[in-house]
Design a protein around this motif. Structure first.
Motif, short mmCIF file in Angstrom:
data_model
loop_
_atom_site.label_atom_id
_atom_site.label_comp_id
_atom_site.label_asym_id
_atom_site.label_seq_id
_atom_site.Cartn_x
_atom_site.Cartn_y
_atom_site.Cartn_z
N LYS A 105 37.82 -43.05 -3.27
CA LYS A 105 37.28 -44.37 -3.35
C LYS A 105 36.31 -44.74 -2.41
O LYS A 105 36.62 -44.89 -1.09
N ILE A 106 34.84 -45.03 -2.88
CA ILE A 106 33.82 -45.53 -1.90
C ILE A 106 33.31 -46.70 -2.76
O ILE A 106 32.92 -46.46 -3.88
N ASP A 107 33.09 -47.56 -2.04
CA ASP A 107 32.34 -48.72 -2.60
C ASP A 107 30.83 -48.15 -2.45
O ASP A 107 30.12 -48.12 -1.33
N LEU A 108 30.22 -48.03 -3.77
CA LEU A 108 28.76 -47.67 -3.94
C LEU A 108 28.12 -48.79 -4.46
O LEU A 108 28.45 -49.44 -5.62
N GLU A 119 25.18 -50.53 -6.70
CA GLU A 119 24.39 -50.16 -8.00
C GLU A 119 23.14 -50.89 -7.62
O GLU A 119 22.88 -52.29 -7.77
N ILE A 120 22.01 -50.04 -7.86
CA ILE A 120 20.76 -50.68 -8.18
C ILE A 120 20.43 -51.32 -9.58
O ILE A 120 21.11 -51.05 -10.27
N GLN A 121 19.19 -51.72 -9.56
CA GLN A 121 18.81 -52.35 -10.87
C GLN A 121 17.87 -51.15 -11.57
O GLN A 121 17.32 -50.53 -10.64
N GLY A 122 17.76 -50.85 -12.73
CA GLY A 122 16.84 -50.02 -13.28
C GLY A 122 17.66 -49.47 -14.69
O GLY A 122 18.44 -49.94 -15.29
N SER A 123 16.89 -48.25 -14.97
CA SER A 123 17.63 -47.49 -16.19
C SER A 123 18.94 -46.86 -16.02
O SER A 123 19.32 -46.58 -14.71
N ILE A 124 19.79 -46.68 -17.00
CA ILE A 124 21.01 -45.77 -16.81
C ILE A 124 20.57 -44.50 -16.03
O ILE A 124 21.34 -44.39 -14.92
N ALA A 125 19.78 -43.93 -16.07
CA ALA A 125 19.47 -42.52 -15.52
C ALA A 125 19.08 -42.86 -14.06
O ALA A 125 19.46 -42.27 -13.18
N GLU A 126 18.23 -44.00 -13.87
CA GLU A 126 18.13 -44.26 -12.13
C GLU A 126 19.24 -44.50 -11.55
O GLU A 126 19.30 -44.30 -10.35
N ILE A 127 19.91 -45.41 -12.26
CA ILE A 127 21.17 -46.04 -11.55
C ILE A 127 22.31 -44.87 -11.08
O ILE A 127 22.64 -44.52 -10.08
N THR A 174 21.77 -41.75 -10.92
CA THR A 174 21.07 -40.77 -9.99
C THR A 174 21.10 -41.21 -8.54
O THR A 174 21.84 -40.46 -7.80
N LYS A 175 20.85 -42.31 -8.45
CA LYS A 175 20.89 -43.12 -7.25
C LYS A 175 22.36 -43.03 -6.58
O LYS A 175 22.58 -43.04 -5.48
N LYS A 176 23.26 -43.51 -7.62
CA LYS A 176 24.62 -43.63 -7.13
C LYS A 176 25.20 -42.17 -6.79
O LYS A 176 26.10 -42.11 -5.89
N ALA A 177 24.81 -40.93 -7.29
CA ALA A 177 25.32 -39.76 -7.07
C ALA A 177 24.78 -39.26 -5.55
O ALA A 177 25.52 -38.69 -4.78
N LYS A 178 23.51 -39.65 -5.61
CA LYS A 178 22.80 -39.39 -4.14
C LYS A 178 23.78 -40.22 -3.07
O LYS A 178 23.89 -39.44 -1.82
#
Lengths: 188, 188
Positions: free
Chosen positions: A29-32, A34-42, A44-48
């Motif tokens: 469990k890690i608190d990540l 979440e940004i605003q944007g499209s599903i793909a952007e969110i 992608t950013k979360k995985a990185k």
């Protein structure tokens, strides 16, 4: 290094393990944020961000409910923000967002994102179910689970909330995404 | 080190300079990611990111439109996400989100966030106008500006979109926030 499925939700973990059948995958469990944007952007950013935090290969997951009347390509609404609308309006209030629109169609979308490590490209695996938003929530049991009571997948007369779990778990957007994840892990 | 107002919008910069009357403030455009969350969380995070990027004192700004029927405390909706709904639905479509709700009241909220430098606390300055969402957009000129045509502040019969700019700029949520920013800068 094993793949880490980053989630704080033990139910998701159990479902993941049951479908993917890969016991080498660990979880954390890690608190990540979440940004605003499209599903793909969110996703992608979360995985990185997760790959940076773990320093190795990770999988993250996101679930959305898209009201087609409110959305356009790459701008899914409430989409990634459905959790906030659910939190504020409750599941009874959510269908009211569509009162002014004729189109009651919706998509349940589950996105898994895989990133091999810091700086690596992200691969997305998406499961989508088309359906409609029903006016009045329908569900079995004492309390509703998320937005399940208002989403009725095409080809069924029951909402997710009314279905036997055993049925839902073999037709759901989540299941469809996990099948793709399983194939990817098997092929790699 | 001078304060940097981080914005890419020259109109906002001009309005800022006209009201705050502090010629020592410089400006710079930086792409700052916006997270999901409450207005306060988003503004705080954005100011911290800007202070890290600049390495000194910064001001950032955010403008939101809150539909009270959809919101609860610290969960303003569409709120920070209004830009996405405006982008997808257009200004004619936005009022339809409220078709199913009796409460048409709204708040126009402008938030300035100040951060003195990396690691420093963030101060928020907020200007709020209460009003209603009108069913049909009303505005002067050839093309609507943002959601101005559907927001009618309490005490006025015109929407922001119908008002003379000279009137709007002395009663707006933005103006109210900037008055607080000016006072803070003057006192410090």
């Amino acid at each position: 290094m094993p793949i880490t499925f980053v989630t704080g939700n033990l139910n998701k973990l159990r479902e993941f393990q049951a479908i993917v059948e890969d016991s080498s995958i660990v979880h954390q469990k890690i608190d990540l944020e979440e940004i605003q944007g499209s599903i793909a952007e969110i996703s992608t950013k979360k995985a990185k961000a997760a790959a940076n935090a773990i320093g190795g290969p990770v999988l993250v997951e996101d679930t959305c409910l898209v009201f087609n009347a409110l959305s356009k390509p790459n701008l899914e609404l409430p989409g990634p923000y459905i959790k906030w609308f659910l939190d504020s309006l409750g599941v009874e209030g959510l269908p009211k967002l569509l009162s002014g629109f004729e189109d009651k169609s919706a998509q349940a979308v589950c996105t898994f994102a895989y990133c091999e490590g810091p700086g690596c490209e992200v691969k997305l695996f998406q499961g989508v179910n088309d359906g409609i938003i029903v006016d009045v929530p329908r569900y079995n049991g004492d309390s509703p689970f998320g937005w399940d009571p208002i989403f009725q997948p095409n080809g069924y007369k029951q909402t997710y909330g009314e279905m036997d779990k055993s049925l839902k778990n073999t037709i759901s957007h989540r299941y469809k995404a996990l099948v793709l994840v399983k194939k990817f892990l098997h092929d790699n």
